[in-house]
Write an enzyme that holds these catalytic residues in place. Sequence first.
Site, PDB file in Angstrom:
ATOM      1  N   HIS A 296     -10.420  -2.570  -1.270  1.00 27.30           N
ATOM      2  CA  HIS A 296     -11.298  -2.075  -0.208  1.00 27.30           C
ATOM      3  C   HIS A 296     -12.289  -1.058  -0.770  1.00 27.30           C
ATOM      4  O   HIS A 296     -11.922  -0.224  -1.607  1.00 27.30           O
ATOM      5  CB  HIS A 296     -10.483  -1.389   0.888  1.00 27.30           C
ATOM      6  CG  HIS A 296      -9.564  -2.300   1.642  1.00 27.30           C
ATOM      7  ND1 HIS A 296      -9.948  -2.935   2.789  1.00 27.30           N
ATOM      8  CD2 HIS A 296      -8.287  -2.677   1.409  1.00 27.30           C
ATOM      9  CE1 HIS A 296      -8.928  -3.665   3.248  1.00 27.30           C
ATOM     10  NE2 HIS A 296      -7.915  -3.523   2.424  1.00 27.30           N
TER      11      HIS A 296
ATOM     12  N   TYR B  38       0.838  -1.194   0.000  1.00 21.96           N
ATOM     13  CA  TYR B  38       0.000   0.000   0.000  1.00 21.96           C
ATOM     14  C   TYR B  38       0.876   1.247   0.000  1.00 21.96           C
ATOM     15  O   TYR B  38       1.908   1.287   0.675  1.00 21.96           O
ATOM     16  CB  TYR B  38      -0.883   0.049   1.248  1.00 21.96           C
ATOM     17  CG  TYR B  38      -2.044  -0.913   1.211  1.00 21.96           C
ATOM     18  CD1 TYR B  38      -3.311  -0.490   0.815  1.00 21.96           C
ATOM     19  CD2 TYR B  38      -1.876  -2.241   1.587  1.00 21.96           C
ATOM     20  CE1 TYR B  38      -4.377  -1.369   0.794  1.00 21.96           C
ATOM     21  CE2 TYR B  38      -2.940  -3.129   1.565  1.00 21.96           C
ATOM     22  CZ  TYR B  38      -4.180  -2.691   1.171  1.00 21.96           C
ATOM     23  OH  TYR B  38      -5.240  -3.556   1.149  1.00 21.96           O
TER      24      TYR B  38
ATOM     25  N   TYR C 166      -0.669 -10.171  -0.287  1.00 19.10           N
ATOM     26  CA  TYR C 166       0.422  -9.814   0.622  1.00 19.10           C
ATOM     27  C   TYR C 166       0.281 -10.607   1.915  1.00 19.10           C
ATOM     28  O   TYR C 166      -0.807 -11.080   2.243  1.00 19.10           O
ATOM     29  CB  TYR C 166       0.434  -8.307   0.904  1.00 19.10           C
ATOM     30  CG  TYR C 166      -0.846  -7.729   1.468  1.00 19.10           C
ATOM     31  CD1 TYR C 166      -1.074  -7.693   2.844  1.00 19.10           C
ATOM     32  CD2 TYR C 166      -1.819  -7.188   0.633  1.00 19.10           C
ATOM     33  CE1 TYR C 166      -2.235  -7.147   3.366  1.00 19.10           C
ATOM     34  CE2 TYR C 166      -2.995  -6.636   1.129  1.00 19.10           C
ATOM     35  CZ  TYR C 166      -3.195  -6.624   2.505  1.00 19.10           C
ATOM     36  OH  TYR C 166      -4.353  -6.087   3.004  1.00 19.10           O
TER      37      TYR C 166
ATOM     38  N   HIS D 146      -7.371  -8.083  -3.117  1.00 15.93           N
ATOM     39  CA  HIS D 146      -8.661  -7.473  -2.785  1.00 15.93           C
ATOM     40  C   HIS D 146      -8.577  -5.973  -2.941  1.00 15.93           C
ATOM     41  O   HIS D 146      -7.497  -5.386  -2.868  1.00 15.93           O
ATOM     42  CB  HIS D 146      -9.085  -7.826  -1.351  1.00 15.93           C
ATOM     43  CG  HIS D 146      -8.129  -7.326  -0.309  1.00 15.93           C
ATOM     44  ND1 HIS D 146      -7.004  -8.025   0.053  1.00 15.93           N
ATOM     45  CD2 HIS D 146      -8.095  -6.185   0.414  1.00 15.93           C
ATOM     46  CE1 HIS D 146      -6.333  -7.340   0.966  1.00 15.93           C
ATOM     47  NE2 HIS D 146      -6.975  -6.208   1.201  1.00 15.93           N
TER      48      HIS D 146
ATOM     49  N   ARG E 254      -3.234 -12.289   2.871  1.00 16.75           N
ATOM     50  CA  ARG E 254      -4.483 -11.748   2.332  1.00 16.75           C
ATOM     51  C   ARG E 254      -4.460 -11.945   0.822  1.00 16.75           C
ATOM     52  O   ARG E 254      -3.511 -11.539   0.148  1.00 16.75           O
ATOM     53  CB  ARG E 254      -4.606 -10.241   2.585  1.00 16.75           C
ATOM     54  CG  ARG E 254      -4.906  -9.743   3.981  1.00 16.75           C
ATOM     55  CD  ARG E 254      -6.035 -10.377   4.713  1.00 16.75           C
ATOM     56  NE  ARG E 254      -7.259 -10.702   4.008  1.00 16.75           N
ATOM     57  CZ  ARG E 254      -8.226  -9.838   3.687  1.00 16.75           C
ATOM     58  NH1 ARG E 254      -8.107  -8.570   3.957  1.00 16.75           N
ATOM     59  NH2 ARG E 254      -9.330 -10.243   3.097  1.00 16.75           N
TER      60      ARG E 254
HETATM   61 FE   LIG Z   1      -6.098  -4.752   2.497  1.00 15.16          FE
END
Ligand SMILES: [Fe+3]
Lengths: 221, 212
Positions: free
Chosen positions: A151, A97, A136, A149, A146
């Site tokens: 959000h 991120y 990740y 995806h 995870r």
């Molecule tokens: Fe996430």
Amino acid sequence: MSGKILRIGPTDNTSDERTPRSPLLAIPKTARRGFAPWLNPRPASGTGLLDLTHIAPGKPRAQGSAIEVSGRISDGYGRPLRRAVIEVWSANTHGRYAHKDDQTDYELDPDFIGMGKLISDDDGGYVFHTILPGHYIARPDIGRWRPRHIHFSILGGASRLITQMYFKGDPHNDTDPMRILMGDKWEALQVGKEYATADNTTDVGYRFDITVAGKDAVFFE
Amino acid sequence: MKSRDTKNRKPLTCEDTVGPYYPVQFLDDDRMDLTVLHPGLAHRPKGQQIVLKGRVFDINRKLATGVVLEFWQADANGMMRGPHNIGSPALDPAFDGFARCRVDGKYCLKTIMPGELAPEVAGEAARAPFINITIFSDGFSRLVTQAFFEGQSRNAIDPVLQAAPEPVQSRLVATRLNEELDGVPVYVFDIVLAGDGETPFFNDEPILEDQA
Ligand SMILES: [Fe+3]
């Protein structure tokens, strides 16, 4: 009336420390108004195509596979949620991120921010372009991944929803605790449905229809 | 079960956790000061200015870092914006009642004391002054609660406050500090997410299910 007890969300580091142990209290029917904000969208936001694949005109396209994501937001009766504020954020193609709190050593793509805001149109529709996010490892301490995806936060029409869209075929889908908690609903409701896009700016499209039901939506009928 | 309410209902999209990376730039620091609608605007909302501040604790009484907080309240007349009162002349045009921030466990909201909410919709109860607070964090999707104010006579009959069991009701009431901040009364409302002293939270899931 017995209250709902929240489950500890197994994908997050802090869930055990932050999830209330007492049951949630029921809201009296006479006092439901006021629990969700009702806002006019900020004037700065528009309904045009949101393109997250370039951070600025003339800059290189972000690394990874460019995708289109589109869908329609409606309530439980199928009525469109017009002018809803949609916020989206996701990791880059490497699973990192562009957020100061993401301290992992996955590669940071200088040409991708992956955070954007858009407004649904008069039919509740929305569309944006982004990069297929990478998966990740969220909990290196227990080896928990995870899957890919994106959000979403949806705010509008006296309702709100925080959710995630997933992608078919990710090797970490089957072990994702959130997916396991959602059970059979996961594939039908949370996975983007692939489609071929009309132009060649994106590799593939994913349709993600969202159904919300703010309590006020019914109360005010 | 009311057939009209459940017939042809579409299954709702699932709630999921917000995760730790909610974009900071979606937040607007100016919106932690509701005593001015836009920076630089001379107009001020009606009502008594107050400061509502507090801390957000986890189960170990450590400050919860990286939480997103939203505040939503009525104006001084007790008018809360909604689809039913668009354009009402009773709404204070200099007040929108919505604030949002991302904090490391400590927040400070400049606002005005909300008015008592009068019933505007059939079946609604009158309300004591309150500020709705929604908390987003890694670990859960969101939690909602309402902060009431010490010394308000309607607290004793507010249906939401009274929905909390008596022993924990006081956790929903902001206490007034003796000191002021720039001449403005200060109220303190701490939030304990879990464990000893846990703040009562409310189930604001769609009403569809409790009509069943
Ligand atoms: Fe996430």
